[in-house]
Write an enzyme that holds these catalytic residues in place. Structure first.
Site, PDB file in Angstrom:
ATOM      1  N   LYS A 102      65.192 -47.342  67.373  1.00  0.00           N
ATOM      2  CA  LYS A 102      63.920 -47.978  67.754  1.00  0.00           C
ATOM      3  C   LYS A 102      64.126 -48.624  69.108  1.00  0.00           C
ATOM      4  CE  LYS A 102      59.840 -48.479  65.739  1.00  0.00           C
ATOM      5  NZ  LYS A 102      59.241 -47.615  64.717  1.00  0.00           N
TER       6      LYS A 102
HETATM    7  P1  NAD Z   1      48.822 -49.711  67.070  1.00  0.00           P
HETATM    8  O1  NAD Z   1      49.295 -50.534  68.192  1.00  0.00           O
HETATM    9  O2  NAD Z   1      48.127 -48.417  67.370  1.00  0.00           O
HETATM   10  O3  NAD Z   1      47.865 -50.566  66.113  1.00  0.00           O
HETATM   11  C1  NAD Z   1      48.271 -51.768  65.538  1.00  0.00           C
HETATM   12  C2  NAD Z   1      47.053 -52.420  64.890  1.00  0.00           C
HETATM   13  O4  NAD Z   1      47.479 -53.590  64.183  1.00  0.00           O
HETATM   14  C3  NAD Z   1      46.011 -52.900  65.895  1.00  0.00           C
HETATM   15  O5  NAD Z   1      44.710 -52.747  65.342  1.00  0.00           O
HETATM   16  C4  NAD Z   1      46.345 -54.383  66.061  1.00  0.00           C
HETATM   17  O6  NAD Z   1      45.249 -55.158  66.514  1.00  0.00           O
HETATM   18  C5  NAD Z   1      46.732 -54.712  64.639  1.00  0.00           C
HETATM   19  N1  NAD Z   1      47.568 -55.918  64.500  1.00  0.00           N
HETATM   20  C6  NAD Z   1      48.602 -56.309  65.254  1.00  0.00           C
HETATM   21  N2  NAD Z   1      49.102 -57.470  64.812  1.00  0.00           N
HETATM   22  C7  NAD Z   1      48.355 -57.822  63.734  1.00  0.00           C
HETATM   23  C8  NAD Z   1      48.358 -58.902  62.837  1.00  0.00           C
HETATM   24  N3  NAD Z   1      49.270 -59.874  62.966  1.00  0.00           N
HETATM   25  N4  NAD Z   1      47.436 -58.943  61.857  1.00  0.00           N
HETATM   26  C9  NAD Z   1      46.541 -57.958  61.723  1.00  0.00           C
HETATM   27  N5  NAD Z   1      46.469 -56.890  62.550  1.00  0.00           N
HETATM   28  C10 NAD Z   1      47.375 -56.829  63.530  1.00  0.00           C
HETATM   29  O7  NAD Z   1      50.114 -49.430  66.138  1.00  0.00           O
HETATM   30  P2  NAD Z   1      50.330 -48.289  65.063  1.00  0.00           P
HETATM   31  O8  NAD Z   1      51.046 -47.176  65.731  1.00  0.00           O
HETATM   32  O9  NAD Z   1      49.078 -48.039  64.327  1.00  0.00           O
HETATM   33  O10 NAD Z   1      51.396 -48.991  64.105  1.00  0.00           O
HETATM   34  C11 NAD Z   1      50.999 -49.841  63.036  1.00  0.00           C
HETATM   35  C12 NAD Z   1      52.152 -49.960  62.062  1.00  0.00           C
HETATM   36  O11 NAD Z   1      52.526 -48.652  61.586  1.00  0.00           O
HETATM   37  C13 NAD Z   1      53.437 -50.554  62.628  1.00  0.00           C
HETATM   38  O12 NAD Z   1      54.120 -51.250  61.622  1.00  0.00           O
HETATM   39  C14 NAD Z   1      54.237 -49.305  63.029  1.00  0.00           C
HETATM   40  O13 NAD Z   1      55.622 -49.570  63.118  1.00  0.00           O
HETATM   41  C15 NAD Z   1      53.888 -48.423  61.850  1.00  0.00           C
HETATM   42  N6  NAD Z   1      54.089 -46.993  62.065  1.00  0.00           N
HETATM   43  C16 NAD Z   1      53.472 -46.342  63.068  1.00  0.00           C
HETATM   44  C17 NAD Z   1      53.659 -44.977  63.214  1.00  0.00           C
HETATM   45  C18 NAD Z   1      52.949 -44.168  64.269  1.00  0.00           C
HETATM   46  O14 NAD Z   1      53.057 -42.936  64.232  1.00  0.00           O
HETATM   47  N7  NAD Z   1      52.211 -44.766  65.176  1.00  0.00           N
HETATM   48  C19 NAD Z   1      54.505 -44.286  62.334  1.00  0.00           C
HETATM   49  C20 NAD Z   1      55.093 -44.990  61.279  1.00  0.00           C
HETATM   50  C21 NAD Z   1      54.872 -46.338  61.164  1.00  0.00           C
END
Ligand code: NAD
Length: 421
Positions: free
Chosen positions: A111
């Site tokens: 990461k």
């Molecule tokens: P992103 O940046 O596209 O979206 C994150 C969302 O969470 C946004 O809407 C943001 O406003 C919201 N957010 C941030 N902090 C917050 C809080 N404290 N309370 C409520 N909402 C909050 O990110 P993403 O890619 O959608 O990732 C979201 C989660 O999924 C993370 O934990 C990431 O590690 C995990 N993840 C993402 C992927 C991927 O392919 N993008 C894959 C596996 C896991």
């Protein structure tokens, strides 16, 4: 016996280590192998200046942690967020190792991240930051070494800048250095929705076990970014009523269901789901505690913890986010009979299609979206049942079962590869 009082549920690395210890204890691992695979292999810290558009310059700190490379190149996203520090990146890198092993794709875990608030940066500042961070970590990344991808605060455009920067230094175009790129420069069809598609596939299997009719179900989703938005859209398409969603600024709730595309349009315009006209505003805390069938945390770590776990009313929690539930909350949810599909299984669809993207780049041969989703479905369904079988056989929750499967695979790789020299 593990002394759980030593672990702080607010710290992602403590969460990771406790989850590891609970599963490793049941596997009776050789102690040095357990230590070797629990901790990260290589940690890289970089400090570099960012020149803002108004002429100010600030020193930023970035990280790239390669947790494990026993089963293949290191693999994991890059996060731009103010909470990024070495311990958070270590935890996220560890979770990538277990995730790749659970779904049995030939990668280790990594990461990266930069401590910054991307919502305060202009496009040109974001581009300069990305290019410089890429250059800083370029000694340890590469298509056969360590392959980044998007995470919180980064997106396909950021991946495109990484491809360009890395390629400029190599002297030839090198798309396979990252996944999650735009399709126009070698990205894969289906990658944008892949994490959420995987969430849906494991939810379908969980629903069969629980006897839950998804067409009659109500879902609540925390986070409306890449994972949260597409999860909402896919669930709505399946006939699930999405009654509440949120982002960092707060949530919205409509018992009759939200139109996810209209919420997305509102969010694009106003930079938040809050104040969407066809719903009531609620807080993130209220959202998690709403009566519903399906809860998909898709934001940040530690959202379900010992303070709110006993107030969760969902029948099934499918972890789109990494580390949304603390190990203490896990026990409370288990005792309440709530079925949790753990992050390292539930959100593995993203890295699985990232793997397909990398294979397509290496082969220079591209697949249809249908072929991608068929293979993703197979992998997610097979992995879900492998984990569920362990859960039944060992009488443990789904998380410990997933860790047992993953740790067993990585430990076996270490045993077979032996020690150098
Ligand atoms: P992103 O940046 O596209 O979206 C994150 C969302 O969470 C946004 O809407 C943001 O406003 C919201 N957010 C941030 N902090 C917050 C809080 N404290 N309370 C409520 N909402 C909050 O990110 P993403 O890619 O959608 O990732 C979201 C989660 O999924 C993370 O934990 C990431 O590690 C995990 N993840 C993402 C992927 C991927 O392919 N993008 C894959 C596996 C896991």
């Amino acid at each position: 016996m593990i002394d759980k009082s030593r672990y702080d549920e607010k710290k992602p690395l403590d969460m990771h280590n406790l989850q590891f210890d609970v599963a490793a204890e049941r596997l009776n691992l050789t102690p040095w192998i357990a230590d070797k695979i629990k901790y990260s292999r290589r940690e890289f810290i970089v400090r570099f200046p960012l020149r803002y558009d108004d002429g100010r310059t600030e020193l930023l700190t970035g990280f790239r942690v390669q947790h494990n490379t026993l089963r293949g190149p290191a693999k994991g996203g890059i996060r731009y967020h103010p909470s990024v520090d070495l311990d958070e990146v270590r935890a996220l890198a560890g979770w990538m190792t277990w995730k790749c092993a659970v779904v049995s794709i030939p990668y280790g875990g990594a990461k990266g991240g930069v401590c910054c608030d991307p919502s305060l940066l202009t496009q040109s500042e974001l581009e300069r930051l990305t290019r410089r961070y890429t250059w800083e970590i370029s000694p340890i990344i590469g298509p056969e070494q360590d392959i980044p991808a998007p995470d919180v605060g980064t997106n396909p455009q950021v991946m495109a800048w990484i491809v360009d920067t890395y390629s400029v230094f190599k002297g030839y175009t090198c798309p396979s250095v990252v996944t999650g790129k735009p399709v126009a420069i070698g990205g894969s069809l289906g990658r944008l929705k892949a994490t959420s598609q995987g969430v849906v596939y494991v939810l379908q299997e969980a629903a069969k076990i629980l006897g839950l009719d998804l067409t009659q179900a109500k879902a609540v989703i925390q986070g409306y970014g890449n994972v949260g938005y597409y999860a909402a859209e896919l669930l709505e398409q399946m006939g699930v009523r999405v009654i509440a969603v949120s982002d960092v600024k707060g949530g919205i709730y409509n018992e009759n269901g939200l139109n996810t595309a209209k919420v997305y349009a509102h969010c694009q315009k106003n930079r938040s789901v809050v104040d969407y006209p066809e719903a009531d505003n609620i807080t993130n805390a209220e959202l998690l505690e709403l009566p519903c069938d399906i809860l998909v945390p898709a934001a940040m770590e530690g959202q379900i913890n010992r303070l709110n776990a006993d107030k969760i009313k969902a029948k099934v929690v499918v972890e789109g986010a990494n580390g949304p539930t603390s190990p203490f909350a896990d026990e409370i949810l288990y005792d309440k009979g709530i079925f949790v599909v753990p992050d390292i299984l539930a959100n593995a669809g993203g890295v699985t299609v990232s793997y397909f993207e990398w294979v397509q780049n290496v082969q220079k041969l591209f697949w249809t979206e249908e072929a991608i989703n068929t293979q993703l479905h197979q992998i997610m369904t097979r992995s879900f049942h492998e984990v569920h079988d362990i859960c039944l056989k060992e009488n443990v929750n789904m998380r410990t079962a997933a860790y047992m499967l993953a740790i067993g695979r990585v430990a076996e790789a270490k045993r077979l590869r032996g020690i150098f020299p």
